[in-house]
Scaffold this active site. Structure first.
Site, mmCIF file in Angstrom:
data_model
loop_
_atom_site.group_PDB
_atom_site.id
_atom_site.type_symbol
_atom_site.label_atom_id
_atom_site.label_comp_id
_atom_site.label_asym_id
_atom_site.label_seq_id
_atom_site.Cartn_x
_atom_site.Cartn_y
_atom_site.Cartn_z
ATOM 1 N N GLY A 39 135.500 -23.909 118.151
ATOM 2 C CA GLY A 39 134.414 -24.514 118.953
ATOM 3 C C GLY A 39 134.933 -26.230 119.054
ATOM 4 O O GLY A 39 135.548 -26.694 118.263
ATOM 5 N N TYR A 148 140.178 -8.120 115.271
ATOM 6 C CA TYR A 148 139.004 -8.177 116.189
ATOM 7 C C TYR A 148 137.789 -6.913 116.574
ATOM 8 O O TYR A 148 136.723 -6.662 116.406
ATOM 9 C CB TYR A 148 139.213 -9.124 117.449
ATOM 10 C CG TYR A 148 138.230 -9.590 118.441
ATOM 11 C CD1 TYR A 148 137.404 -10.258 118.044
ATOM 12 C CD2 TYR A 148 138.170 -8.974 119.734
ATOM 13 C CE1 TYR A 148 136.279 -11.025 119.035
ATOM 14 C CE2 TYR A 148 137.270 -9.343 120.583
ATOM 15 C CZ TYR A 148 136.311 -10.412 120.366
ATOM 16 O OH TYR A 148 135.433 -10.923 121.225
#
Ligand code: UDP
Length: 327
Positions: A39, A148
């Protein structure tokens, strides 16, 4: 009436930051959380001055403490591009599994409703198209994407278990390829990769022969679908994505046209386990939420291109698939 309070994890990421904006617009008190590995605080810097926004830098794979009451939790913290999973596979597994467990526990203790961000990757390399929610998927657990895909599949399983066993109010969104401003230019995903290459005057690298398909959803449409799902009473998974399917080769040609680059497509090896087709069946979202995407690829790509063009030149030139701000 008192303001509703919502915790958004992954708040400094692409989708997380747009969700923060949306809930601020709806006059919620928004608590953003992010460990800032992938982020970027620039995505939410405009919110820091607001009295109804707070930010905690924290890794949700560790015990999560939030003071005060919470009405809703959105769990959007996770690396989300194949390059990221290769670079930080263990963190990817942990945030989807341990992180989800922590947030489910937090939701229980606060009596909050939680929506978790799942993904079309739960379908793996799908053998049916378009993919309805009932399709169980075709996933390689030990391939590069397994970290994932399996974390997200575990996430769905534990979320349903909290729903059925503890009666927790849960929502599961399966997000298909989404794009828009605030994607990382160097995250390896096809759209920023192509636009970055066009801006640098390089050829656009198509992996494989480019016949694999994806269906791209503009971020505002995605956020609207997630918002409606959170406020619905439906606990089973719901696909939110744009069914407008295109091959990666055609997509490259669209980017060439959009950017006016004089460069061409160049072909590279297809990564292991790269899904051959992906297109959401959005019947459920249409029927349950009255939702469907509104923004065409032409419109959405133009907005996204303008965003990437406006980035500082040294960022555009920074080609490594690394976390730009961290190096
Ligand atoms: N892709 C490509 N060139 C690139 C990056 C990606 O051709 O520079 C392809 C990739 O092999 C895949 C598709 O574009 O078939 C979408 O890749 P992305 O990483 O954006 O997301 P995915 O849908 O595979 O998770």
């Amino acid at each position: 009436m008192a303001r509703k309070r919502i915790l958004i994890t992954g708040a400094a990421g692409f989708l997380g930051s747009h969700l923060c904006d949306r809930f601020i617009k709806e006059d919620y008190f928004v608590i953003g959380m992010d460990n800032l590995i992938t982020g970027d605080l620039r995505n939410i810097q405009h919110l820091f001055k607001l009295e109804n926004f707070e930010f905690y830098q924290h890794d949700v794979s560790k015990f999560v403490h939030v003071p005060g009451q919470l009405d809703y939790i959105l769990h959007f913290a996770s690396p989300a591009s194949p390059i990221d999973y290769l670079k930080i596979p263990i963190q990817t597994l942990k945030v989807g599994s341990l992180g989800t467990h922590n947030l489910l526990g937090l939701a229980r203790s606060k009596n909050a409703r939680i929506l978790v961000a799942s993904t079309s990757e739960v379908y793996g390399d799908p053998t049916v198209s378009p993919q309805p929610e009932e399709y169980w998927g075709n996933v390689n657990p030990v391939g590069p994407r397994g970290v994932y895909d399996e974390a997200k599949r575990f996430q769905e399983a534990i979320t349903m278990a909290y729903h059925t066993f503890h009666g927790l109010e849960t929502r599961i969104v399966r997000i298909f390829n989404t794009y828009g401003p605030r994607m990382r230019l160097n995250d390896g995903r096809v759209l920023p990769a192509f636009i970055g290459q066009a801006l640098r005057g390089e050829d656009l690298t198509v992996f494989g022969d480019g016949s694999q398909t994806r269906s791209f959803c503009y971020v505002d449409d995605e956020v609207e679908g997630i918002y409606r799902l959170l406020l619905s009473d439906y606990a089973q998974p719901v696909n939110i994505g744009n069914p407008d399917e295109i091959t990666i080769k055609q997509f490259g040609e669209e980017i060439i046209k959009l950017t006016g680059t004089t460069q061409k497509l160049s072909y590279k090896d297809l990564p292991v386990d790269d899904p051959k087709q992906r297109r959401p069946d959005i019947t459920k979202a249409r029927e349950l939420l009255g939702w469907e995407p509104k923004v065409s690829r032409e419109e959405g790509l133009k907005i996204t291109y303008d965003y990437f063009k406006s980035l500082p030149e040294k960022e555009i030139q920074h080609k490594d698939f690394t976390y730009y701000n961290k190096h």
